[in-house]
Scaffold this active site. Structure first.
Site, mmCIF file in Angstrom:
data_model
loop_
_atom_site.group_PDB
_atom_site.id
_atom_site.type_symbol
_atom_site.label_atom_id
_atom_site.label_comp_id
_atom_site.label_asym_id
_atom_site.label_seq_id
_atom_site.Cartn_x
_atom_site.Cartn_y
_atom_site.Cartn_z
ATOM 1 N NE ARG A 141 120.395 48.165 106.441
ATOM 2 C CZ ARG A 141 121.717 48.054 106.328
ATOM 3 N NH1 ARG A 141 122.244 46.888 105.939
ATOM 4 N NH2 ARG A 141 122.509 49.068 106.593
ATOM 5 C CE LYS A 180 120.316 52.342 103.419
ATOM 6 N NZ LYS A 180 119.737 52.990 104.607
ATOM 7 C CG HIS A 239 115.271 49.085 111.166
ATOM 8 N ND1 HIS A 239 115.887 48.366 110.165
ATOM 9 C CD2 HIS A 239 116.059 50.170 111.381
ATOM 10 C CE1 HIS A 239 116.989 48.985 109.772
ATOM 11 N NE2 HIS A 239 117.120 50.075 110.507
ATOM 12 N NE ARG A 290 120.389 47.835 110.739
ATOM 13 C CZ ARG A 290 121.540 47.431 110.207
ATOM 14 N NH1 ARG A 290 121.853 46.151 110.222
ATOM 15 N NH2 ARG A 290 122.383 48.301 109.676
ATOM 16 C CG HIS A 333 125.837 51.547 110.176
ATOM 17 N ND1 HIS A 333 125.644 51.789 111.525
ATOM 18 C CD2 HIS A 333 124.622 51.197 109.685
ATOM 19 C CE1 HIS A 333 124.374 51.599 111.819
ATOM 20 N NE2 HIS A 333 123.743 51.241 110.725
ATOM 21 C CE1 TYR A 356 120.757 51.725 116.780
ATOM 22 C CE2 TYR A 356 122.776 51.750 115.502
ATOM 23 C CZ TYR A 356 121.421 51.536 115.587
ATOM 24 O OH TYR A 356 120.729 51.122 114.482
#
Length: 316
Positions: free
Chosen positions: A131, A156, A262, A265, A288, A297
């Protein structure tokens, strides 16, 4: 009261960006209710405020939910009020959007149109899947040239993870590291050079702030005053410059699609899946928590609607 909000946010290790956003929403909520103290308000006022944001302000669902999170933090964490209506406040439903993805050729063309420093950072985000703020907050010690790895600290959800260090970026990152250390040496000679450290590390390791290993890999060009304590120090480079250069390069290429940090990414994840890497590996690289987040994706791999032949095309 706003100072109490800031104190609680910092005690809970919220980022300075979240602190600024939460304090801003709480102040707007108070102003919207004629400067009445939040203890005098309740569920009806919160619902009315959120409805006003959606109907009159036309804010996105994510923005509306951020405002709600700020108000819930105020009542629960600062005022110590746990009212029944809190559980009944409905969060706005976020629409499911497909990510914008560039082709590998578009990424290369985009990077070629950018100046050296932002190009280095953009290539790092695309080559590692980090990120934007994860890339900006990299410290010298987080880059392992020998193992070709980068350690992403406090990502995150407060999680650390490892990602690859692309071989093609090694020379550029070594140059960036040397530049960062030169700036640090100059700061030390002028009586500065103490970088910001997270949590209580500055007390636990008093000398760590001046050690080269803790310096930002992408330092800002100038010193600035830390909004937390007013100390003059060199922070990492801001995110505005990269966003501006990405948009300018996209306009020159006439891509016809929105491009942000982003997007790089998103492109990283999609291109790995297209290359045959399994989704669990991509999930770990992206950081994630749930593989369902990574599965979005698969909708842009060219194996869905665009990979199915229409019966109209098969007609004689």
């Amino acid at each position: 009261m706003l100072e109490a909000v800031r104190g609680r946010l910092r005690a809970n290790h919220y980022s300075i960006r979240t602190e600024t956003a939460y304090v801003g929403w709480i102040w707007r909520f108070i102003r919207a209710n004629q400067m009445r103290h939040p203890r005098e308000l309740g569920g009806a006022e919160v619902e009315m405020f959120l409805t006003h944001l959606a109907v009159r302000g036309k804010v996105a669902a994510s923005t509306q939910n951020q405002a709600l999170s700020a108000l819930l933090f105020l009542y629960r964490q600062v005022l110590g009020v746990d009212l029944p209506w809190m559980e009944n406040v409905v969060r706005a439903k976020r629409p499911q959007r497909l990510p914008t993805v560039l082709t590998a050729a578009e990424v290369r063309a985009l990077l070629e149109l950018m100046p050296a420093r932002p190009r280095m950072l953009a290539a790092l985000l695309y080559g590692t899947g980090m990120r934007l703020m994860e890339g900006l907050r990299l410290r010298v010690k987080d880059v392992d040239f020998a193992r070709r790895e980068i350690v992403v600290r406090d990502g995150k959800g407060g999680k650390d993870r490892r990602t690859m260090l692309p071989d093609t970026l090694v020379p550029g990152l070594r140059d960036a590291l040397a530049h960062a250390l030169r700036l640090h040496a100059a700061d030390l000679s002028e009586g500065h050079g103490r970088v910001w450290l997270p949590h209580a590390l500055s007390r636990k390791y008093p000398n760590a702030a001046v050690e080269p290993a803790w310096q930002y890999l992408f330092p800002a060009d100038a010193l600035s005053n830390d909004p937390r304590d007013g100390t003059t120090r060199r922070h990492h480079v801001g995110d505005e410059a990269l966003s501006r250069h990405l948009k300018q390069a996209a306009l020159r290429l006439r891509l016809g699609k929105p491009v942000s940090a982003h997007t790089l990414r998103h492109s990283f994840a999609t291109h790995l899946l297209e290359s045959g890497y399994d989704i669990r590996t991509v999930q770990a690289l992206l950081g994630h928590k749930d593989v369902a987040t990574t599965q979005i994706y698969t909708h842009v791999l060219g194996r869905g609607a665009s990979a199915v032949r229409s019966p109209l095309d098969a007609a004689p």
